[in-house]
Write an enzyme that holds these catalytic residues in place. Sequence first.
Site, PDB file in Angstrom:
ATOM      1  N   ILE A  62       0.845  -1.193   0.000  1.00  0.00           N
ATOM      2  CA  ILE A  62       0.000   0.000   0.000  1.00  0.00           C
ATOM      3  C   ILE A  62       0.884   1.248   0.000  1.00  0.00           C
ATOM      4  O   ILE A  62       2.023   1.206   0.473  1.00  0.00           O
ATOM      5  CB  ILE A  62      -0.967  -0.003   1.217  1.00  0.00           C
ATOM      6  CG1 ILE A  62      -2.070   1.052   1.060  1.00  0.00           C
ATOM      7  CG2 ILE A  62      -0.207   0.128   2.533  1.00  0.00           C
ATOM      8  CD1 ILE A  62      -3.227   0.890   2.025  1.00  0.00           C
ATOM      9  N   CYS A  63       0.358   2.320  -0.558  1.00  0.00           N
ATOM     10  CA  CYS A  63       1.033   3.622  -0.524  1.00  0.00           C
ATOM     11  C   CYS A  63      -0.050   4.680  -0.350  1.00  0.00           C
ATOM     12  O   CYS A  63      -1.113   4.404   0.189  1.00  0.00           O
ATOM     13  CB  CYS A  63       1.878   3.850  -1.782  1.00  0.00           C
ATOM     14  SG  CYS A  63       0.914   3.982  -3.303  1.00  0.00           S
ATOM     15  N   ARG A  64       0.199   5.878  -0.807  1.00  0.00           N
ATOM     16  CA  ARG A  64      -0.783   6.956  -0.660  1.00  0.00           C
ATOM     17  C   ARG A  64      -1.989   6.735  -1.563  1.00  0.00           C
ATOM     18  O   ARG A  64      -3.133   6.832  -1.141  1.00  0.00           O
ATOM     19  CB  ARG A  64      -0.124   8.305  -0.959  1.00  0.00           C
ATOM     20  CG  ARG A  64      -1.046   9.487  -0.801  1.00  0.00           C
ATOM     21  CD  ARG A  64      -0.313  10.807  -1.084  1.00  0.00           C
ATOM     22  NE  ARG A  64      -1.247  11.853  -1.452  1.00  0.00           N
ATOM     23  CZ  ARG A  64      -1.735  12.049  -2.676  1.00  0.00           C
ATOM     24  NH1 ARG A  64      -1.365  11.282  -3.668  1.00  0.00           N
ATOM     25  NH2 ARG A  64      -2.586  13.021  -2.906  1.00  0.00           N
ATOM     26  N   MET A  90      -3.857   4.734   0.869  1.00  0.00           N
ATOM     27  CA  MET A  90      -4.317   5.360   2.109  1.00  0.00           C
ATOM     28  C   MET A  90      -5.392   6.418   1.863  1.00  0.00           C
ATOM     29  O   MET A  90      -6.185   6.699   2.761  1.00  0.00           O
ATOM     30  CB  MET A  90      -3.137   5.975   2.860  1.00  0.00           C
ATOM     31  CG  MET A  90      -2.155   4.950   3.423  1.00  0.00           C
ATOM     32  SD  MET A  90      -2.891   3.760   4.572  1.00  0.00           S
ATOM     33  CE  MET A  90      -3.291   4.829   5.958  1.00  0.00           C
TER      34      MET A  90
END
Length: 99
Positions: A62-64, A90
């Site tokens: 996962i990232c932004r 996110m």
Amino acid sequence: MYDTITTAELTQKLQAGQPELLDVREPDEFAAGHIPEARNLPLSQLVAAQDTLDPSQHYYLICRSGNRSANACAYLSQKGFQVTNVAGGMLDWKGAVSQ
């Protein structure tokens, strides 16, 4: 090749057990708020740190927004790792956040 799931699907997986969740954002972003179960492995350090990953483990990344984690998934899948990208990152995450 790698799979993609939504943040809602990740929530279900987290409730069912403890998938290995890697947050590929930079440390300052991770510190500002992350999923409690996530481990920080910044994309900028991924190549150097790939030897710390278990090739028999399935990783969720996962990232932004889902772009950096998609890049990380593409790289790791080429190296033989089982990976799944969390689309929306996110920005779409509705669950608990730790700081």
